[in-house]
Design a protein around this motif. Structure first.
Motif, PDB file in Angstrom:
ATOM      1  N   ALA A  88       0.828  -1.202   0.000  1.00 14.70           N
ATOM      2  CA  ALA A  88       0.000   0.000   0.000  1.00 14.70           C
ATOM      3  C   ALA A  88       0.863   1.253   0.000  1.00 14.70           C
ATOM      4  O   ALA A  88       1.851   1.330   0.721  1.00 14.70           O
ATOM      5  CB  ALA A  88      -0.922   0.012   1.217  1.00 14.70           C
ATOM      6  N   LYS A  89       0.475   2.222  -0.793  1.00 13.99           N
ATOM      7  CA  LYS A  89       1.093   3.545  -0.778  1.00 13.99           C
ATOM      8  C   LYS A  89       0.248   4.417   0.129  1.00 13.99           C
ATOM      9  O   LYS A  89      -0.971   4.494  -0.024  1.00 13.99           O
ATOM     10  CB  LYS A  89       1.150   4.134  -2.192  1.00 13.99           C
ATOM     11  N   GLY A  90       0.908   5.027   1.105  1.00  9.61           N
ATOM     12  CA  GLY A  90       0.194   5.860   2.052  1.00  9.61           C
ATOM     13  C   GLY A  90       0.368   7.334   1.781  1.00  9.61           C
ATOM     14  O   GLY A  90       1.255   7.762   1.046  1.00  9.61           O
ATOM     15  N   PHE A  91      -0.493   8.105   2.392  1.00 10.39           N
ATOM     16  CA  PHE A  91      -0.471   9.560   2.291  1.00 10.39           C
ATOM     17  C   PHE A  91      -0.519  10.111   3.706  1.00 10.39           C
ATOM     18  O   PHE A  91      -0.896   9.420   4.633  1.00 10.39           O
ATOM     19  CB  PHE A  91      -1.657  10.047   1.451  1.00 10.39           C
ATOM     20  N   ASN A  92      -0.122  11.332   3.911  1.00  9.73           N
ATOM     21  CA  ASN A  92      -0.023  11.974   5.205  1.00  9.73           C
ATOM     22  C   ASN A  92       1.169  11.404   5.977  1.00  9.73           C
ATOM     23  O   ASN A  92       2.286  11.571   5.535  1.00  9.73           O
ATOM     24  CB  ASN A  92      -1.337  11.872   5.982  1.00  9.73           C
ATOM     25  N   ASP A  93       0.975  10.680   7.095  1.00  7.60           N
ATOM     26  CA  ASP A  93       2.089  10.192   7.905  1.00  7.60           C
ATOM     27  C   ASP A  93       2.677   8.877   7.399  1.00  7.60           C
ATOM     28  O   ASP A  93       3.796   8.527   7.746  1.00  7.60           O
ATOM     29  CB  ASP A  93       1.639   9.979   9.355  1.00  7.60           C
ATOM     30  N   ILE A  94       1.922   8.094   6.638  1.00 10.34           N
ATOM     31  CA  ILE A  94       2.344   6.764   6.196  1.00 10.34           C
ATOM     32  C   ILE A  94       2.937   6.854   4.800  1.00 10.34           C
ATOM     33  O   ILE A  94       2.321   7.416   3.895  1.00 10.34           O
ATOM     34  CB  ILE A  94       1.153   5.788   6.209  1.00 10.34           C
ATOM     35  N   ASP A  95       4.133   6.286   4.630  1.00 11.71           N
ATOM     36  CA  ASP A  95       4.769   6.257   3.318  1.00 11.71           C
ATOM     37  C   ASP A  95       4.371   4.981   2.581  1.00 11.71           C
ATOM     38  O   ASP A  95       3.767   5.034   1.523  1.00 11.71           O
ATOM     39  CB  ASP A  95       6.281   6.370   3.460  1.00 11.71           C
ATOM     40  N   TRP A  96       4.723   3.805   3.124  1.00 13.77           N
ATOM     41  CA  TRP A  96       4.410   2.505   2.526  1.00 13.77           C
ATOM     42  C   TRP A  96       3.968   1.536   3.607  1.00 13.77           C
ATOM     43  O   TRP A  96       4.426   1.615   4.738  1.00 13.77           O
ATOM     44  CB  TRP A  96       5.624   1.902   1.816  1.00 13.77           C
ATOM     45  N   GLU A  97       3.114   0.594   3.237  1.00 11.57           N
ATOM     46  CA  GLU A  97       2.767  -0.553   4.066  1.00 11.57           C
ATOM     47  C   GLU A  97       2.836  -1.777   3.170  1.00 11.57           C
ATOM     48  O   GLU A  97       2.455  -1.726   2.006  1.00 11.57           O
ATOM     49  CB  GLU A  97       1.354  -0.446   4.633  1.00 11.57           C
ATOM     50  N   TYR A  98       3.321  -2.885   3.696  1.00 12.79           N
ATOM     51  CA  TYR A  98       3.328  -4.127   2.940  1.00 12.79           C
ATOM     52  C   TYR A  98       3.347  -5.283   3.919  1.00 12.79           C
ATOM     53  O   TYR A  98       3.789  -5.151   5.058  1.00 12.79           O
ATOM     54  CB  TYR A  98       4.521  -4.204   1.978  1.00 12.79           C
ATOM     55  N   GLY A  99       2.805  -6.424   3.480  1.00 19.20           N
ATOM     56  CA  GLY A  99       2.752  -7.559   4.374  1.00 19.20           C
ATOM     57  C   GLY A  99       2.194  -8.800   3.712  1.00 19.20           C
ATOM     58  O   GLY A  99       1.923  -8.840   2.513  1.00 19.20           O
ATOM     59  N   VAL A 100       2.012  -9.808   4.528  1.00 19.98           N
ATOM     60  CA  VAL A 100       1.453 -11.086   4.089  1.00 19.98           C
ATOM     61  C   VAL A 100       0.513 -11.575   5.187  1.00 19.98           C
ATOM     62  O   VAL A 100       0.755 -11.347   6.377  1.00 19.98           O
ATOM     63  CB  VAL A 100       2.575 -12.111   3.785  1.00 19.98           C
ATOM     64  N   ARG A 101      -0.573 -12.205   4.775  1.00 21.23           N
ATOM     65  CA  ARG A 101      -1.546 -12.694   5.755  1.00 21.23           C
ATOM     66  C   ARG A 101      -2.191 -13.983   5.264  1.00 21.23           C
ATOM     67  O   ARG A 101      -2.263 -14.238   4.071  1.00 21.23           O
ATOM     68  CB  ARG A 101      -2.612 -11.639   6.032  1.00 21.23           C
ATOM     69  N   GLY A 102      -2.659 -14.751   6.216  1.00 26.25           N
ATOM     70  CA  GLY A 102      -3.469 -15.921   5.921  1.00 26.25           C
ATOM     71  C   GLY A 102      -4.935 -15.558   6.096  1.00 26.25           C
ATOM     72  O   GLY A 102      -5.264 -14.642   6.854  1.00 26.25           O
TER      73      GLY A 102
END
Length: 185
Positions: A88-102
């Motif tokens: 995910a590309k974030g805006f405001n305080d968050i730059d990037w998020e990435y992960g893996v989930r079941g």
């Protein structure tokens, strides 16, 4: 940025490989895998008491997100299990998020899903705003609704688009509602 590119390449490669598998004459896939990709949008808001803490001069960390996901589900009768990668590309305080989930859940109707999810998420903050990088567990759940569930069964068959609504929390210190479209192969 390199981490994001690696995660995205692996997720897209896995979904493409799964989609490229030959189907049997009855339309079923080997091992019954149902690959998908999607785009979601939402908002991530952290509590003031999270591991991120208060960002000096700015208060609690928040940000809008646009996210890409890729994964595969394995149907097991009326239930399913799956794995999913996200970036995910974030805006405001968050730059990037990435992960893996079941994911695990129940099938609802011809194309609907109700599920719970859990996995590991990395959050990169914008350092110029005093918001650092963190990683921790992400928990949540959601629903997917396809055209078959609203009376449009002949439009796309079992494949095609589904509307997804999901709600997640980053180690119970944040709220992360997301909505978007998922394309099943």
């Amino acid at each position: 940025m390199i981490k994001f590119a690696l995660v995205a390449a692996l997720a897209v490669g896995a979904a493409s490989a799964a989609a490229a598998q030959d189907t049997a004459p009855d339309g079923s896939r080997p091992f019954g895998l149902e690959p998908y990709v999607g785009v979601l949008g939402g908002y991530h808001s952290f509590d003031r008491q999270s591991e991120f803490g208060n960002v000096p001069r700015y208060g609690k960390p928040t940000g809008a997100l646009i996210e890409g996901v890729a994964g595969a589900n394995l149907p097991l009768g009326p239930v399913f299990v799956g794995v999913e990668g996200n970036a995910a590309k974030g805006f405001n305080d968050i730059d990037w998020e990435y992960g893996v989930r079941g994911r695990a859940g129940f099938r609802a109707g011809d194309s609907g899903l109700i599920y719970a999810s859990g996995g590991y998420q990395w959050v990169n903050g914008k350092s110029k705003r005093g918001f650092g990088d963190q990683r921790d567990w992400m928990w949540g759940g959601g629903v997917e609704v396809g055209p078959q569930d609203i009376g449009l069964g002949g439009v796309t068959g079992n494949a095609g688009p589904r509307l997804r609504l999901q709600f997640e929390t980053y180690d119970f210190d944040s709220i992360r509602p997301m909505a978007g479209v998922i394309f099943h192969f």
